[in-house]
Design a protein around this motif. Structure first.
Motif, mmCIF file in Angstrom:
data_model
loop_
_atom_site.group_PDB
_atom_site.id
_atom_site.type_symbol
_atom_site.label_atom_id
_atom_site.label_comp_id
_atom_site.label_asym_id
_atom_site.label_seq_id
_atom_site.Cartn_x
_atom_site.Cartn_y
_atom_site.Cartn_z
ATOM 1 N N THR A 148 0.833 -1.197 0.000
ATOM 2 C CA THR A 148 0.000 0.000 0.000
ATOM 3 C C THR A 148 0.873 1.254 0.000
ATOM 4 O O THR A 148 1.719 1.438 0.873
ATOM 5 C CB THR A 148 -0.926 0.015 1.225
ATOM 6 N N SER A 149 0.642 2.106 -0.991
ATOM 7 C CA SER A 149 1.487 3.290 -1.187
ATOM 8 C C SER A 149 0.878 4.526 -0.541
ATOM 9 O O SER A 149 -0.293 4.542 -0.158
ATOM 10 C CB SER A 149 1.667 3.553 -2.682
ATOM 11 N N GLU A 150 1.671 5.571 -0.487
ATOM 12 C CA GLU A 150 1.183 6.857 0.009
ATOM 13 C C GLU A 150 0.049 7.371 -0.873
ATOM 14 O O GLU A 150 -0.935 7.937 -0.370
ATOM 15 C CB GLU A 150 2.331 7.874 0.028
ATOM 16 N N MET A 151 0.167 7.176 -2.183
ATOM 17 C CA MET A 151 -0.879 7.628 -3.096
ATOM 18 C C MET A 151 -2.217 6.971 -2.775
ATOM 19 O O MET A 151 -3.260 7.641 -2.722
ATOM 20 C CB MET A 151 -0.502 7.309 -4.550
ATOM 21 N N LEU A 170 -3.194 5.564 0.108
ATOM 22 C CA LEU A 170 -3.691 6.028 1.402
ATOM 23 C C LEU A 170 -4.277 7.437 1.307
ATOM 24 O O LEU A 170 -5.329 7.726 1.879
ATOM 25 C CB LEU A 170 -2.569 6.005 2.444
ATOM 26 N N ARG A 171 -3.585 8.299 0.568
ATOM 27 C CA ARG A 171 -4.080 9.665 0.406
ATOM 28 C C ARG A 171 -5.402 9.675 -0.351
ATOM 29 O O ARG A 171 -6.344 10.384 0.021
ATOM 30 C CB ARG A 171 -3.048 10.510 -0.338
ATOM 31 N N THR A 190 -8.238 8.359 1.822
ATOM 32 C CA THR A 190 -8.549 9.343 2.851
ATOM 33 C C THR A 190 -9.333 10.517 2.278
ATOM 34 O O THR A 190 -10.315 10.993 2.879
ATOM 35 C CB THR A 190 -7.249 9.856 3.502
ATOM 36 N N GLU A 243 -2.225 11.575 -10.989
ATOM 37 C CA GLU A 243 -1.418 10.494 -10.414
ATOM 38 C C GLU A 243 -1.768 9.145 -11.025
ATOM 39 O O GLU A 243 -0.887 8.352 -11.376
ATOM 40 C CB GLU A 243 -1.623 10.433 -8.904
#
Length: 211
Positions: A53-56, A58-59, A62, A171
């Motif tokens: 799971t990447s930051e992208m 999760l962002r 969210t 993205e």
């Protein structure tokens, strides 16, 4: 519209104007948008939660959840007593909204399964394509809706939300083109098929707006 397979974008402002002219219907519409954002957030977390799971991701999950909350709160701006969940009675054609999302997800997965048999790549690309197609549709709706809200002097504005959706699209586009050599053609094909699914959904919304 009947059972049209195409929806002209110029019909969207007319339907939205009709909806917001009735406070009860407007609150239900905002709650329906909240539902769709909530479904998107939940889908991301269900399919993309892993050690990769990447930051992208999760962002994105969210922000989708935050958008769901934004629309839920906006419904109370229109009707302070609005406290409903996602029951069909608290939505504009709730079943049709859920079917729209489910059919789009099925369409994308069926298309990709034939080309990407490896599960990890398939699941990630399904997330990218489904989210991209639905967010491109959302941009059409949100832009028209924001203009209607502005014209009617509403305190609700979607400016920041639209900017965040644009960021998501940028993205995800980069990732799709990195992983799929036929991304341009595939996305165009999926958008063409989505238009038919959306037309059936929007027909239901149009009928509601006449009530």
């Amino acid at each position: 519209m009947g059972q049209a397979t195409e929806t002209k974008n110029d019909s969207i402002p007319q339907v939205l104007q009709a909806i917001i002219s009735n406070e009860t219907n407007h609150a239900l519409w905002l709650n329906t948008l909240s539902l769709l954002e909530h479904i998107g957030s939940r889908k991301i977390l269900l399919t993309q939660s892993s050690e990769d799971t990447s930051e992208m991701i999760l962002r994105h999950a969210t922000e989708e959840a935050r958008h769901a909350l934004f629309f839920k709160k906006a419904a109370r701006t229109i009707q302070p007593e609005f406290r409903s969940g996602y029951q069909n009675s608290s939505l504009v054609r709730g079943t049709a909204a859920r079917i729209y999302f489910a059919k789009l997800d099925t369409l994308v997965r069926r298309n990709l399964r034939k080309v990407f048999p490896e599960e990890k790549t398939f699941t990630y690309l399904a997330y990218l394509y489904t989210t991209t197609v639905i967010e491109k549709r959302a941009m059409v709706i949100y832009t028209a809706y924001d203009e209607i809200l502005n014209q009617n002097g509403s305190p609700i504005r979607l400016t920041n939300l639209i900017l965040e959706e644009e960021g998501h699209l940028s993205e995800m586009s980069a990732e799709m083109f990195r992983l799929d050599p036929n991304a341009s053609e595939r996305l165009a094909q999926l958008e063409e098929e989505e238009a038919k699914i959306f037309a059936r959904f929007w027909h239901q919304i149009s009928e509601f707006s006449l009530n």
